[in-house]
Design an enzyme around this catalytic site. Structure first.
Site, short mmCIF file in Angstrom:
data_model
loop_
_atom_site.label_atom_id
_atom_site.label_comp_id
_atom_site.label_asym_id
_atom_site.label_seq_id
_atom_site.Cartn_x
_atom_site.Cartn_y
_atom_site.Cartn_z
N CYS A 1 0.83 -1.20 0.00
CA CYS A 1 0.00 0.00 0.00
C CYS A 1 0.87 1.26 0.00
O CYS A 1 1.42 1.63 -1.03
CB CYS A 1 -1.00 -0.01 1.15
SG CYS A 1 -2.34 1.19 0.94
N HIS B 1 -2.91 -5.20 0.80
CA HIS B 1 -2.28 -5.46 2.10
C HIS B 1 -2.20 -6.95 2.38
O HIS B 1 -3.08 -7.51 3.04
CB HIS B 1 -3.11 -4.81 3.22
CG HIS B 1 -3.00 -3.34 3.30
ND1 HIS B 1 -2.01 -2.73 4.01
CD2 HIS B 1 -3.76 -2.36 2.77
CE1 HIS B 1 -2.16 -1.41 3.93
NE2 HIS B 1 -3.22 -1.17 3.18
N GLU C 1 -0.53 -8.24 4.55
CA GLU C 1 -0.33 -8.38 6.00
C GLU C 1 -1.63 -8.22 6.79
O GLU C 1 -1.64 -8.47 8.00
CB GLU C 1 0.73 -7.36 6.48
CG GLU C 1 0.24 -5.93 6.65
CD GLU C 1 0.12 -5.09 5.39
OE1 GLU C 1 0.01 -3.86 5.54
OE2 GLU C 1 0.12 -5.63 4.27
#
Length: 160
Positions: free
Chosen positions: A43, A129, A131
């Site tokens: 991002c 993302h 994560e």
């Protein structure tokens, strides 16, 4: 000696905000790329990589994108195992890379997201993302629901 690996994830700031640390971050990313150190940007980190190397980041015309997004693989790369035509990541952004840096490989795009994945030497980045968990995305979307807009917030939450 094992080379250090670097990752930059999301940020409440934009890469084009006039903040004192942004030029230093851009310079650091250029150093990592020049020294062929492994770097992953998610991002904001994706946007940072693009701008550091001469690309452009702008507000997305459609506004916020949240929730699970499907991205199309436009250029399969050797590290993509297994090979696939697409992948899904959670998104939470209103800025995006609109022009890739010269010499970079755009390996993914998405609906209304022309540069969803970049590779440049030892660096790679994603607009999404990897994560994020669905629960984190849900909490962030609920917290920013007014800024995101009701329609996109509902769509994003349903996608989780």
């Amino acid at each position: 000696m094992v080379p250090r690996r670097w990752i930059t994830t999301g940020s409440a700031s934009s890469v084009y905000d006039e903040l004192g640390w942004v030029p230093d971050a851009l310079s650091f990313i250029r150093t990592l790329v020049d020294e062929a150190r492994p770097y992953v940007g998610d991002c904001f980190g994706h946007q940072l990589l693009a701008v550091a190397l001469g690309g452009r980041v702008e507000r997305a015309e459609i506004g916020w994108r949240v929730g699970v997004q499907t991205y199309r693989v436009t250029q399969p790369l050797s590290w993509m195992t297994p090979q696939a035509d697409s992948f899904r990541l959670i998104a939470s952004h209103q800025d995006q890379v609109t022009v890739a840096p010269e010499g970079a490989t755009v390996f993914a795009d998405g609906p209304l997201c022309p540069v969803a994945g970049l590779a440049y030497g030892s660096a790679m980045s994603f607009q999404g993302h990897p994560e994020y968990t669905p629960e984190l995305s849900r909490l962030l979307t609920m917290d920013r629901r007014e800024r995101i807009g009701e329609e996109e917030a509902r769509r994003g939450l349903a996608s989780l």
